[in-house]
Design a protein around this motif. Structure first.
Motif, short mmCIF file in Angstrom:
data_model
loop_
_atom_site.label_atom_id
_atom_site.label_comp_id
_atom_site.label_asym_id
_atom_site.label_seq_id
_atom_site.Cartn_x
_atom_site.Cartn_y
_atom_site.Cartn_z
N PHE A 555 65.49 -45.93 -15.45
CA PHE A 555 65.61 -46.21 -13.92
C PHE A 555 66.04 -44.99 -13.27
CE2 PHE A 555 67.79 -47.84 -10.19
CZ PHE A 555 66.64 -48.13 -9.55
N GLU A 556 64.92 -44.32 -12.60
CA GLU A 556 65.16 -43.20 -11.89
C GLU A 556 64.95 -43.40 -10.40
OE1 GLU A 556 63.60 -39.30 -13.60
OE2 GLU A 556 63.05 -40.72 -15.27
N PRO A 557 66.02 -43.87 -9.54
CA PRO A 557 65.67 -44.25 -8.18
C PRO A 557 64.71 -43.42 -7.09
CG PRO A 557 68.06 -44.46 -8.77
CD PRO A 557 67.63 -43.56 -9.65
N GLU A 558 65.05 -42.09 -7.31
CA GLU A 558 64.13 -41.10 -6.55
C GLU A 558 62.58 -41.43 -6.75
OE1 GLU A 558 65.29 -38.84 -10.41
OE2 GLU A 558 66.15 -40.23 -8.92
N ARG A 559 62.36 -42.16 -8.04
CA ARG A 559 61.04 -41.75 -8.45
C ARG A 559 60.53 -43.49 -8.13
NH1 ARG A 559 58.97 -42.27 -13.43
NH2 ARG A 559 60.88 -42.09 -14.70
N PHE A 560 61.33 -44.39 -7.76
CA PHE A 560 60.99 -45.77 -7.23
C PHE A 560 61.39 -45.87 -5.95
CE2 PHE A 560 61.48 -45.71 -12.21
CZ PHE A 560 60.32 -46.24 -12.44
N SER A 561 61.63 -45.22 -5.16
CA SER A 561 61.80 -45.36 -3.74
C SER A 561 60.45 -45.34 -2.85
CB SER A 561 62.65 -44.39 -3.27
OG SER A 561 63.90 -44.27 -3.90
N PHE A 562 60.30 -46.26 -1.98
CA PHE A 562 59.03 -46.35 -1.17
C PHE A 562 59.45 -46.73 0.22
CE2 PHE A 562 60.42 -50.62 -2.92
CZ PHE A 562 60.53 -51.29 -1.68
N ASP A 563 58.58 -46.57 1.04
CA ASP A 563 58.51 -46.62 2.52
C ASP A 563 58.24 -47.99 2.98
OD1 ASP A 563 59.55 -44.04 2.87
OD2 ASP A 563 57.62 -43.16 2.95
N GLN A 564 58.07 -48.04 4.28
CA GLN A 564 57.59 -49.53 4.69
C GLN A 564 56.24 -49.69 4.47
OE1 GLN A 564 58.46 -50.23 8.78
NE2 GLN A 564 60.49 -49.64 8.84
N GLU A 565 56.09 -50.99 4.53
CA GLU A 565 54.74 -51.72 4.44
C GLU A 565 54.54 -52.46 5.78
OE1 GLU A 565 53.09 -53.84 1.05
OE2 GLU A 565 54.53 -52.94 -0.27
N GLU A 566 53.40 -52.46 6.43
CA GLU A 566 53.02 -53.35 7.65
C GLU A 566 51.67 -53.60 7.76
OE1 GLU A 566 54.20 -50.48 10.78
OE2 GLU A 566 52.23 -50.42 11.54
N VAL A 567 51.34 -54.74 8.46
CA VAL A 567 50.22 -55.44 8.83
C VAL A 567 50.14 -55.74 10.28
CG1 VAL A 567 50.99 -57.62 7.82
CG2 VAL A 567 48.38 -57.12 7.94
N TRP A 568 49.09 -55.71 10.99
CA TRP A 568 48.77 -56.12 12.15
C TRP A 568 47.70 -57.01 12.04
CZ3 TRP A 568 51.52 -55.82 16.75
CH2 TRP A 568 52.43 -54.86 16.80
N VAL A 569 47.89 -58.33 12.55
CA VAL A 569 46.69 -59.43 12.40
C VAL A 569 46.31 -59.78 13.83
CG1 VAL A 569 46.21 -61.72 11.66
CG2 VAL A 569 47.87 -59.99 10.27
N TYR A 570 44.91 -59.94 14.00
CA TYR A 570 44.52 -60.39 15.30
C TYR A 570 43.85 -61.49 15.00
CZ TYR A 570 45.66 -55.42 16.55
OH TYR A 570 46.12 -54.27 16.41
N GLU A 571 44.03 -62.71 15.38
CA GLU A 571 43.58 -63.85 15.20
C GLU A 571 42.99 -64.71 16.49
OE1 GLU A 571 44.79 -68.30 13.33
OE2 GLU A 571 45.96 -66.46 12.34
N PHE A 572 41.92 -65.25 16.36
CA PHE A 572 41.18 -66.39 17.45
C PHE A 572 41.04 -67.57 16.61
CE2 PHE A 572 37.41 -68.29 19.18
CZ PHE A 572 37.97 -68.57 20.64
N GLY A 573 41.58 -68.70 17.31
CA GLY A 573 41.17 -70.08 16.50
C GLY A 573 40.94 -70.93 17.56
#
Length: 814
Positions: A555-573
């Motif tokens: 386990f090497e933390p610097e190799r397993f670090s990641f940034d944010q994920e995000e999703v924008w959703v536009y919906e008509f219902g």
């Protein structure tokens, strides 16, 4: 008018359960479903969300016991358990949590019970409890972070438990069927102190032998047994205060999953850009073996799982034991608002012991991988919110949430790899292993968030709702500083023969992040039978440190670090009713813009060798359409249709690798120089998202009538279709399309019902879960260009599907 009310109420239920039909009996009045998707009680048809609600009667009659059953009857939702029982993945609208935190929030009575596996992907063994004391299940699609919290990235699933009522009531039911199927459930509830205290208790015990056996040992595979008990209380000291308390304990065991191994079926050409740079030109035939296409049906595969060489018996499989308790206090304030406090505590221990090679007896093969995880987890959360009077033209709520989770995992697993030494196998080395201390992982996560929502009526037809939540999250992760590999030849780094394990140290790091997830909904009520809405919402997953993949190495933390994920959703219902309420039609169009998805890449480590790194490598676009129809054709026949279409493709998705198998599976290579070494940049842009079926369909028919004035008969059937999907973003292995048909025939009285059922009526044996894994038995080594190239081909592992299940369910209510 009374008849119309009964029809409308029935359709409001059946139309939104996507094939889960509630019969319309001429002599019965079926209550409409009230849900709490927006932290308040509302009728399903009046909510501007894509939401499925499955009531208790349907859960019971259809034998819906867990998430797998819920997903099967919900178009646009996919459920898989892959590498281990903790690797539980729920996919809604094409967004798969292949790494990191789950994309779907799991709640119980509106309280977040979500969790995350430690050494594998998925949501752990805790997000899929046995369903035996529920009022209903609510499935909400699309980002719901503003109201549901930290894991509602692509949707949320809320288990709403049954509260004790004002009248004494009880129920007992059993389910008996083939392959050792047996389940008994009972519960009682009612008032203890009139108008002050109501108590309830429910219990269930179950077992199943499984549908398959191990050809190596003859033992049954895929079975389960366990029991659960839940107690609840409602205390109302006065007209303004209500307290709901619940405790639940569950203890169950799962046998080894029925996995089968299949050798490679294709030689994939090496992309020209990799030849002579990353991959030696001396590779035979300039091709590498892999598996492409679809897995064979279950009847064409052979299950060969190794016993433990120390005992000669199969490995034990998995166990799960957990205790949960929650407290919900509602205080109606004098000025019309409500103060709500939710408190939650959970403690669990899960274990998984299984071999992961599945190619026969370990005494006859030179490679072997053991999974041996024991995970202790404690979760605690507090939520406090204040909401306004819901009868006003402006309605609002504000709240704060604190969530804390601590997971400790002991990893006693290891890998045995003996290369280039004929007639030497792993069994004797494993049998000779002395007891050794496990590798340990520790992960503590805290999430502090503040949320608010306001909804106001613009006029009688238009309304606008604004929601938002601010998160501040921290994470502390510790893991082992080395792997455990039996390598008698010294082929792998550090190139020293290893036959027995010594002590292992630990390394750790911390991560923190903050983000905001807004949502806005514009709603138009055309008339009492038509609702239109448009929404914009953001889902977020914070930066952190991944432990996925760390089990295979240090386990090497610097190799397993990641940034944010995000999703924008536009919906008509739209939610509509026609033909005087006999036909209900609901639908939604949506577009999802996904960025920053976690993926594995490879980099050159400080020792000059290749290593895996977690990166935010990919963007994706998902366009979809879903609808559900319910039609009361006659007073005796109701038909339902649920359909989902998903077009999910990656935009920019490029990673670097030096692995020959990955290069040929992706099928392209652009040489890049990193830290003085040449790697391939592989491009998956334009590929379909993994675990995303383009089409899914659920059809339901409910035919019923009267045998006598006191007894009704019913015939029900569900037909489920799911189109093919890829298992990874490489788009080389695909899961085939399949149909499943269930049939139920029964009779019911005022206090009892008996239903004979056939799940998977036509015994479909299509494999629905599979993945590619390293084929250690055919690894080769090429020494040019220097220093050398490992040629590691892939093979196929397929999990055998559930087969036809015939049985009888009966319930008595008193």
């Amino acid at each position: 008018m009374a008849v119309m009310t009964r029809i409308w109420s029935s359709l409001a239920i059946s139309s939104l359960t996507l094939g889960s039909v509630v019969p319309v009996h001429a002599q019965d009045t079926i209550e409409e479903i009230i849900v709490t998707a927006r932290k308040k009680e509302e009728r399903l048809q009046e909510i501007p969300l894509s939401i499925t609600a499955i009531p208790a009667e349907v859960l019971e009659r259809k034998g819906i016991r867990d998430l797998k059953d819920i997903a099967r009857l919900t178009p646009g939702m996919q459920y898989d358990t892959i590498f281990s029982p903790a690797d539980t993945r729920v996919v809604i609208r094409g967004l798969s949590p292949t790494r990191g935190r789950p994309n779907v929030a799991f709640l119980q009575d509106g309280i977040d019970i979500s969790s995350e596996a430690v050494a594998s992907a998925g949501g752990s063994m805790l997000i899929n409890p046995r369903l035996f004391d529920l009022e209903r299940v609510e499935i909400v699609k699309g980002p719901q972070s503003a109201l549901y919290g930290r894991t509602a990235f692509a949707g949320a699933i809320n288990y709403v438990t049954k509260r004790p009522g004002d009248e004494f009531e009880g129920k007992a039911s059993f389910d008996v069927g083939g392959d050792g199927q047996l389940e008994f459930t009972a519960g009682v509830s009612g008032p203890v102190v009139e108008d002050k205290l109501r108590l309830g208790i429910n219990a269930s015990v179950w077992e199943h032998d499984g549908y398959y056996s191990n050809t190596v040992t003859g033992a049954d595979l895929g079975g389960e047994d366990g029991f659960g008990i839940a107690a609840s209380a409602v205390f109302t000291p006065n007209d303004a205060v209500s307290v709901f308390a619940r405790m639940e304990y569950m203890d169950d065991e799962f046998g080894l999953f029925p996995w089968a191994h299949t050798d490679s079926n294709v030689n994939l050409p090496i992309p020209p850009g990799a030849i002579g740079t990353v991959i030696s030109p001396g590779v035979p035939g300039l091709a590498i073996a892999s598996y492409a296409g679809e897995p064979a049906d279950a009847d064409q595969q052979v299950i060969r799982i190794s016993p433990d060489p120390k005992t000669g018996a199969d490995y034990p499989g998995s166990t799960r034991e957990f205790f949960r308790t929650s407290l919900i206090l509602d205080w109606d304030l004098a000025w019309g608002g409500t103060l709500t406090w939710q408190s939650y505590y959970a403690d669990s221990t899960t274990s998984q012991v299984s071999e992961n090679t599945r190619q026969g007896d370990v005494n006859t093969i030179p490679f072997f991988t053991l999974i041996d995880y024991t995970t202790d987890r404690t979760t605690w959360s507090q939520d406090l919110r204040l909401s306004s009077d819901q009868d006003q033209s402006v309605r609002w709520l504000v709240g704060a949430n604190y969530w804390w989770d601590d997971a400790h995992q002991d990893d006693g697993g290891f890998a045995c790899i003996i290369l280039f030494v004929p007639f030497l196998n792993c069994g004797p080395f494993i049998s000779a292993l002395q007891p050794f201390p496990p590798r340990t992982f520790d992960r503590t996560e805290t999430s502090t968030s503040f949320y608010a929502a306001v909804e106001f009526d613009i006029n009688e037809q238009w309304s606008l709702a604004l929601e938002g939540r601010y998160f501040d999250e921290e994470q502390s992760v510790w893991g082992p500083d080395s792997a455990r590999v039996i390598d008698p030849v010294g082929v792998f780094p550090p190139f020293i023969p290893v036959t027995q394990f010594g002590p292992i140290g630990a390394v750790g790091a911390e991560a923190s992040d903050s983000y905001f997830t807004p949502r806005a909904t514009l709603e138009y009520t055309a008339n009492e039978d038509a609702l239109l809405y448009f929404s914009i919402a953001k889902g977020g997953k914070p930066a952190g440190i991944s432990t996925v993949g760390a089990a295979a190495g240090p386990f090497e933390p610097e190799r397993f670090s990641f940034d944010q994920e995000e999703v924008w959703v536009y919906e008509f219902g739209a939610k509509t009713a026609w033909l005087d309420g006999r036909l209900v039609a609901n639908g939604a169009l949506y577009y999802q813009d996904f960025s920053g998805k976690q993926a594995s890449s490879q980099v050159i480590l400080s020792n000059g060798l290749l290593g895996t790194k977690t990166v935010n490598a990919s963007d994706a676009e998902v366009t979809g359409f879903e609808f559900d129809l319910a039609w009361a054709v006659t007073d005796m026949l109701t038909a339902t249709v649920g359909y989902s279409y998903i077009d999910a493709t990656y935009g920019d998705f490029k990673t670097t690798t030096g692995g020959p198998a990955t290069i040929v599976n992706v099928g392209n290579c652009t040489p890049v120089v990193i830290a003085g070494s040449t790697l391939c940049e592989v491009d998956r842009s334009g590929n379909r998202l993994e675990d995303s079926s383009e089409h899914s369909l659920v059809l339901g028919l409910d035919l019923h009538g009267s045998l006598t004035p006191e007894i009704d008969w019913l015939v029900e059937t569900d037909a489920v279709y799911t189109s093919d999907r890829f298992d990874t973003a490489d788009n080389i292995l695909s899961m085939p399309a399949y149909w499943l048909v269930d049939l139920r025939i029964g009779v019911r009285g005022d206090k009892w019902d008996v239903v004979a059922y056939a799940d998977n009526l036509f015994d479909d044996d299509t494999v629905r879960t599979a993945f590619l894994s390293t084929d250690f038995g055919n690894i080769s080594l090429v020494f040019a260009p220097p220093p050398f190239t490992f040629i590691i081909p892939f093979r196929l592992q397929s999990r055998m599907p559930d087969r036809q299940q015939i049985g009888i369910r009966a319930t008595y209510r008193f």
